[in-house]
Design an enzyme around this catalytic site. Structure first.
Site, short mmCIF file in Angstrom:
data_model
loop_
_atom_site.label_atom_id
_atom_site.label_comp_id
_atom_site.label_asym_id
_atom_site.label_seq_id
_atom_site.Cartn_x
_atom_site.Cartn_y
_atom_site.Cartn_z
N ASP A 1 0.76 -1.18 0.13
CA ASP A 1 0.09 -0.02 -0.05
C ASP A 1 0.91 1.27 0.14
OD1 ASP A 1 0.99 -0.05 2.79
OD2 ASP A 1 -0.78 0.17 3.63
N ASP B 1 -1.09 -6.38 -0.37
CA ASP B 1 -1.25 -5.96 0.74
C ASP B 1 -2.64 -5.41 1.18
OD1 ASP B 1 0.27 -4.75 2.91
OD2 ASP B 1 1.18 -3.08 1.91
N GLU C 1 -0.84 -5.53 8.49
CA GLU C 1 -0.01 -4.94 9.49
C GLU C 1 -0.62 -5.32 10.94
OE1 GLU C 1 0.41 -0.70 8.99
OE2 GLU C 1 1.28 -1.09 6.53
N GLU D 1 9.58 -3.95 10.25
CA GLU D 1 9.95 -2.46 9.61
C GLU D 1 10.39 -1.65 10.69
OE1 GLU D 1 7.04 -0.70 6.96
OE2 GLU D 1 8.02 0.94 6.91
#
Ligand code: KIV
Length: 267
Positions: free
Chosen positions: A34, A73, A105, A172
């Site tokens: 994204d 995603d 996420e 990340e």
């Protein structure tokens, strides 16, 4: 690959043209992230990206791949409201977008959803640490896990995602030693971005590594080319030649078959 100590190469792509190139370069995994909200659409963050846009770009990328594994995603709030919504949106990325897995996420809070997706035959990539969809909750794009408590939370999140059934985890924006600790603890591979050298693989946004926007250079990015300069130089040359009449040359023009005859006068 983790068991064989082979590093996994992942890169993002958003359209067929780039998909062809990354596939030709032999990368292992391609992510339609994204992040396209920022590098394709020009937004400041990833929040405006919609599910329809993700499906569209994933489908475009799928047509350019011959061997790399394709991950789609799950955009902001496309799965949180309910498990049935998560199944529907993840299912779209596979059936319409032709992805082979989905990424979402979140750590402990995403575990139940990951479990349900995996249970229904949808392979899941986890994503913990700096999760850009939570940019406002984090107070900006900030490295996570710098304090002891923060580091423990990153480890707990990664373990929760693995235990829920994710087959790999993107780490990340976390300190390198925290990423090393997570990588040692997990049986599934970690794929790092801004997470140092000890992960089982690395991912970068293709636009960043190709230098398509030279005004953007976060610490974790290495530029392997300066395509912005190359592209602007090429476009300037084109503009110059159109203006001075040297393009198109005779080699770019078509001629008629046989000897030219006078075109009949119609009026
Ligand atoms: O959206 C994205 O491209 C990502 C990667 C940077 C991991 O999530």
């Amino acid at each position: 690959m983790k068991a064989d100590n082979k590093r996994i190469v992942m890169v993002t792509a958003y359209d067929w043209t780039m998909a062809r190139l990354v596939d030709r370069a032999g990368v292992d995994m391609v992510l339609v992230g994204d992040s396209l909200g920022m590098v394709v659409q020009g937004h400041d963050d990833t929040l405006p990206v919609t599910m329809d846009q993700m499906v569209y770009h994933t489908r475009c990328v799928s047509r350019g791949l011959t061997h790399a594994h394709l991950v789609g995603d799950m955009p902001f709030l496309s799965w949180q409201p309910s498990i049935s919504m998560a199944l529907e949106t993840a299912g779209r990325l596979l059936s319409e977008g032709r992805a082979q897995s989905v990424k979402l996420e979140g750590g402990e809070r995403a575990a139940e959803t990951i479990h349900k997706l995996v249970d229904n035959g949808i392979p899941v990539v986890g994503h913990v640490g700096l999760t850009p969809q939570s940019v406002h909750a984090m107070g900006g794009f900030r490295v996570q896990g710098r304090t002891d408590e923060g580091a423990e939370q990153v480890v707990r999140d990664a373990v929760a995602v693995q235990d829920a059934g994710a087959f790999c985890v993107v780490l990340e924006g976390v300190p390198a030693d925290v990423a090393a600790e997570v990588t040692n603890r997990l049986d599934v591979p970690t794929i790092g971005i801004g997470a140092g050298p000890h992960c089982d693989g690395q991912v970068l946004v293709c636009n960043d590594l190709l230098g398509l926007d030279l005004s953007f250079k976060p610490k974790f990015v290495k530029r392997y080319a300066q395509l912005e300069t190359t592209a602007v130089e090429a476009l300037e040359a084109y503009a110059r030649e159109v203006r001075d009449g040297s393009f198109p040359g005779p080699e770019h023009a078509f001629s008629r078959r046989g000897a030219p005859r006078k075109v009949a006068k119609l009026y």
